[in-house]
Write an enzyme that holds these catalytic residues in place. Sequence first.
Site, PDB file in Angstrom:
ATOM      1  N   ARG A 219       0.809  -1.220   0.000  1.00 25.81           N
ATOM      2  CA  ARG A 219       0.000   0.000   0.000  1.00 25.81           C
ATOM      3  C   ARG A 219       0.842   1.270   0.000  1.00 25.81           C
ATOM      4  NH1 ARG A 219      -3.279  -3.366   3.210  1.00 25.81           N
ATOM      5  NH2 ARG A 219      -2.293  -2.662   5.144  1.00 25.81           N
ATOM      6  N   ASP A 263      30.405  -0.790  -4.211  1.00 26.93           N
ATOM      7  CA  ASP A 263      30.312   0.151  -3.081  1.00 26.93           C
ATOM      8  C   ASP A 263      31.455  -0.134  -2.107  1.00 26.93           C
ATOM      9  OD1 ASP A 263      29.409   2.202  -1.495  1.00 26.93           O
ATOM     10  OD2 ASP A 263      27.676   1.139  -0.702  1.00 26.93           O
TER      11      ASP A 263
END
Length: 372
Positions: A219, A263
Amino acid sequence: MTTRVLQGRMLSTAGWLDGELHLDDNGRIAAIDGRLAGAGEPARYLLPGFIDLHVHGGGGVDIMQGGGAVSHVGRTHARFGTTSLLATTMTAPRTELERVLAALGQHSAMRATGSARVLGVHLEGPYINPGKLGAQPDDAVAAVMAEIDYYRSLAPLKVLTLAPEIAGHHEVIRRLSADGIRVQIGHSLGSYEDGVAALQQGASGFTHLFNAMTGLHHRAPGMVGAALAHAEYAELIPDLLHVHPGAMHAALRAIPRLYCVTDSTAAAGMPDGEYQLGSHTVTKCMGGVRLADGTLAGSTLTMDQALRNLVQIGLPLAQASNRLSLYPADYLGVTDRGRLEAGAWADIVVMDPQLAVQQVFVEGECLELANA
């Protein structure tokens, strides 16, 4: 003109070939002479050199140290098959970024012997959300084009990470994208809608997908949802610590040209212990790098291990290789790296059947791996 010849199973732009790859005296691939690969296991693989667009350090040295740090970092990562990279900065005060970028501008103009080619700079911050720093120092500020233009005058800026929900950042995205700089969404508390809007303004990728951004909920899809639903490109750290293999598979299925980065920090290629990451002291232990509070702080990953990890979770070798070479090259618009074809730079990784690095060529130079 003389040529050198490498033999093996080659991942060419025409697919897997068994045969010979010819290198000229100018550091380019002169020709490829091969036939469609057979079914048996080859004695060795010839892969395009890896391209890492997110490198903070390696070999005990941090990019933010400036000076000759980038050459040392480039030599460290070249041992593991990285033939070109973006030197990546940390969030820091302006005076420190000025110093580091000036040094990077000087040292990226020419490639040091035995080193990966530095293609430019990835400016990771300071234009990030102070509420989603991750391992970045607490020096986040809002972006101002005059400041970014000044930084661009110091060093070749190729990628910039920002949080698009910060006021004024949409205009920055439009301006930089129009100039050909890749703007990535990262270190963000923005919503799904913020991510979609940033992509519409010209943002082109996501920095270390899943990490330091709002996650996916059915949602409230968040930045992860925006990436999975709409991105063509995004970077991912495949060290099997930053992202669960299941989430990696979801991203690989959803984002057509997902590419992988390390990274990496100063701890890459080094034993366990304490290292610098910008203004932070970080600890390498049990294969990871963390702040004192346990927050993941970059990685110890190298690109050869990234390749093996991708294969381990089920990717075919050709697909894994593309996500370490072809896709990052295409993302930057670089057409003569990240692929084995006549006329391209002779950036080549030679690997045995277990995918251990045997040789590395950067622009035709065969590196001395034992002494790197």
